[in-house]
Scaffold this active site. Structure first.
Site, PDB file in Angstrom:
ATOM      1  N   ALA A   1       4.291  13.209  -4.952  1.00 15.57           N
ATOM      2  CA  ALA A   1       5.470  13.782  -5.606  1.00 15.57           C
ATOM      3  C   ALA A   1       6.653  12.815  -5.570  1.00 15.57           C
ATOM      4  O   ALA A   1       7.474  12.779  -6.492  1.00 15.57           O
ATOM      5  CB  ALA A   1       5.849  15.092  -4.923  1.00 15.57           C
TER       6      ALA A   1
ATOM      7  N   ASP B   1      -1.630   1.333 -10.550  1.00 18.03           N
ATOM      8  CA  ASP B   1      -2.393   0.773  -9.442  1.00 18.03           C
ATOM      9  C   ASP B   1      -1.721  -0.538  -9.056  1.00 18.03           C
ATOM     10  O   ASP B   1      -1.299  -1.304  -9.924  1.00 18.03           O
ATOM     11  CB  ASP B   1      -3.860   0.551  -9.814  1.00 18.03           C
ATOM     12  CG  ASP B   1      -4.741   0.542  -8.564  1.00 18.03           C
ATOM     13  OD1 ASP B   1      -4.484   1.335  -7.641  1.00 18.03           O
ATOM     14  OD2 ASP B   1      -5.668  -0.273  -8.504  1.00 18.03           O
TER      15      ASP B   1
ATOM     16  N   GLY C   1       3.102   0.082   3.497  1.00 11.93           N
ATOM     17  CA  GLY C   1       2.121  -0.951   3.143  1.00 11.93           C
ATOM     18  C   GLY C   1       2.473  -2.302   3.743  1.00 11.93           C
ATOM     19  O   GLY C   1       2.759  -2.424   4.943  1.00 11.93           O
ATOM     20  N   TYR C   2       2.474  -3.328   2.908  1.00 15.13           N
ATOM     21  CA  TYR C   2       2.699  -4.707   3.352  1.00 15.13           C
ATOM     22  C   TYR C   2       4.181  -5.103   3.333  1.00 15.13           C
ATOM     23  O   TYR C   2       4.508  -6.277   3.488  1.00 15.13           O
ATOM     24  CB  TYR C   2       1.896  -5.666   2.466  1.00 15.13           C
ATOM     25  CG  TYR C   2       0.397  -5.434   2.510  1.00 15.13           C
ATOM     26  CD1 TYR C   2      -0.404  -6.096   3.428  1.00 15.13           C
ATOM     27  CD2 TYR C   2      -0.216  -4.534   1.635  1.00 15.13           C
ATOM     28  CE1 TYR C   2      -1.772  -5.887   3.479  1.00 15.13           C
ATOM     29  CE2 TYR C   2      -1.589  -4.307   1.668  1.00 15.13           C
ATOM     30  CZ  TYR C   2      -2.355  -4.987   2.590  1.00 15.13           C
ATOM     31  OH  TYR C   2      -3.720  -4.766   2.629  1.00 15.13           O
TER      32      TYR C   2
ATOM     33  N   LYS D   1      15.045  -2.668  -3.005  1.00 13.97           N
ATOM     34  CA  LYS D   1      13.642  -3.000  -3.269  1.00 13.97           C
ATOM     35  C   LYS D   1      13.242  -2.589  -4.691  1.00 13.97           C
ATOM     36  O   LYS D   1      12.606  -3.369  -5.407  1.00 13.97           O
ATOM     37  CB  LYS D   1      12.729  -2.311  -2.246  1.00 13.97           C
ATOM     38  CG  LYS D   1      11.254  -2.611  -2.482  1.00 13.97           C
ATOM     39  CD  LYS D   1      10.307  -1.821  -1.613  1.00 13.97           C
ATOM     40  CE  LYS D   1       8.918  -1.845  -2.213  1.00 13.97           C
ATOM     41  NZ  LYS D   1       7.956  -0.991  -1.528  1.00 13.97           N
TER      42      LYS D   1
HETATM   43  P1  IMP Z   1      -1.126   2.029  -4.824  1.00 15.29           P
HETATM   44  O1  IMP Z   1      -1.912   1.569  -6.001  1.00 15.29           O
HETATM   45  O2  IMP Z   1       0.343   2.243  -5.158  1.00 15.29           O
HETATM   46  O3  IMP Z   1      -1.744   3.182  -4.133  1.00 15.29           O
HETATM   47  O4  IMP Z   1      -1.119   0.812  -3.789  1.00 15.29           O
HETATM   48  C1  IMP Z   1      -2.308   0.330  -3.159  1.00 15.29           C
HETATM   49  C2  IMP Z   1      -1.952  -0.354  -1.847  1.00 15.29           C
HETATM   50  O5  IMP Z   1      -1.158  -1.518  -2.096  1.00 15.29           O
HETATM   51  C3  IMP Z   1      -1.106   0.498  -0.904  1.00 15.29           C
HETATM   52  O6  IMP Z   1      -1.919   1.280  -0.070  1.00 15.29           O
HETATM   53  C4  IMP Z   1      -0.364  -0.567  -0.088  1.00 15.29           C
HETATM   54  O7  IMP Z   1      -1.166  -1.073   0.941  1.00 15.29           O
HETATM   55  C5  IMP Z   1      -0.141  -1.658  -1.120  1.00 15.29           C
HETATM   56  N1  IMP Z   1       1.168  -1.502  -1.777  1.00 15.29           N
HETATM   57  C6  IMP Z   1       1.406  -0.975  -3.006  1.00 15.29           C
HETATM   58  N2  IMP Z   1       2.712  -1.008  -3.302  1.00 15.29           N
HETATM   59  C7  IMP Z   1       3.317  -1.571  -2.230  1.00 15.29           C
HETATM   60  C8  IMP Z   1       4.670  -1.867  -1.947  1.00 15.29           C
HETATM   61  O8  IMP Z   1       5.607  -1.624  -2.728  1.00 15.29           O
HETATM   62  N3  IMP Z   1       4.907  -2.434  -0.733  1.00 15.29           N
HETATM   63  C9  IMP Z   1       3.929  -2.719   0.160  1.00 15.29           C
HETATM   64  N4  IMP Z   1       2.653  -2.453  -0.053  1.00 15.29           N
HETATM   65  C10 IMP Z   1       2.332  -1.881  -1.246  1.00 15.29           C
END
Ligand code: IMP
Length: 193
Positions: free
Chosen positions: A13, A71, A152-153, A174
């Site tokens: 959400a 993605d 995440g990273y 950001k």
């Molecule tokens: P998603 O496609 O947005 O689910 O991202 C997949 C994976 O990429 C996440 O689980 C994070 O590990 C990494 N990731 C995506 N966006 C970010 C970000 O903005 N910062 C840090 N890691 C990210």
């Protein structure tokens, strides 16, 4: 003016609110939960754009509604683009950010080239047509964790032209330069013109 409905093929959400605030009042953004789709859509693609397409097309085929999905992956030059599409589960299926970061720091430690980029692909079905939008944020991988914000990273990614990691920035800072922010801008400028 009547509002246009747009489905975001996610259960998150928070992500949907972010897009809603950018698109403004002429759009109503709904999540999968809002429209009664509760199943997880399996991300089995080998590229970011495949996974984005899998999620949006699943919903489009099921409902015929205007829908998009995203993605994202972190692409590290010295690791030939890894973890890329596997970013969420780099250290295993548990999706643990700390373990993913530790593994990445270990794998990159012997390389001099620390450059990397975050890449977001958005896949949109709009009035029966399909579109892709991309957003990239270039930067470097720091040698240790910096800051506690974000997810995440973020603690090990320093965007180009900055000395702070994403995790040392406010969400607003950001979003302005991030991969996702840029992909959202591409898609919203298409939808708003
Ligand atoms: P998603 O496609 O947005 O689910 O991202 C997949 C994976 O990429 C996440 O689980 C994070 O590990 C990494 N990731 C995506 N966006 C970010 C970000 O903005 N910062 C840090 N890691 C990210």
């Amino acid at each position: 003016m009547s509002k246009k409905e747009l489905i975001f093929a996610t259960h998150n959400a928070h992500k949907a609110e972010e897009i809603q605030s950018i698109l403004g009042e002429s759009f109503v953004v709904k999540t999968l939960t809002d429209i009664g789709i509760h199943e997880e859509i399996e991300e089995i693609g080998k590229e970011l754009k495949d996974n984005a397409y899998i999620k949006s097309s699943y919903v489009y085929k099921k409902t015929g509604l205007n829908v998009f999905s995203d993605d994202t992956g972190l692409e590290v030059t010295a690791l030939n683009g890894a973890p890329g599409v596997y970013s969420a589960r780099y250290a295993g299926d548990k999706k643990n950010d700390t373990e993913n970061i530790n593994l990445l720091l270990k794998n990159i430690s012997s390389f001099e080239d620390k450059t990397a980029q975050f890449h977001t692909v958005m896949s949109l079905f709009w009035e029966g047509q399909h579109y892709y939008f991309n957003g990239v944020c270039k930067g470097i991988i720091s040698s240790k964790r910096l800051g506690d914000n974000g997810f995440g990273y973020d603690p090990i990614f320093i965007p180009e032209g900055y000395t702070q990691s994403f995790a040392q920035m406010t969400p607003k800072q950001k979003n302005i330069l991030s991969h996702r922010g840029r992909a959202i801008k591409e898609m919203t400028s298409f939808l708003l013109t």
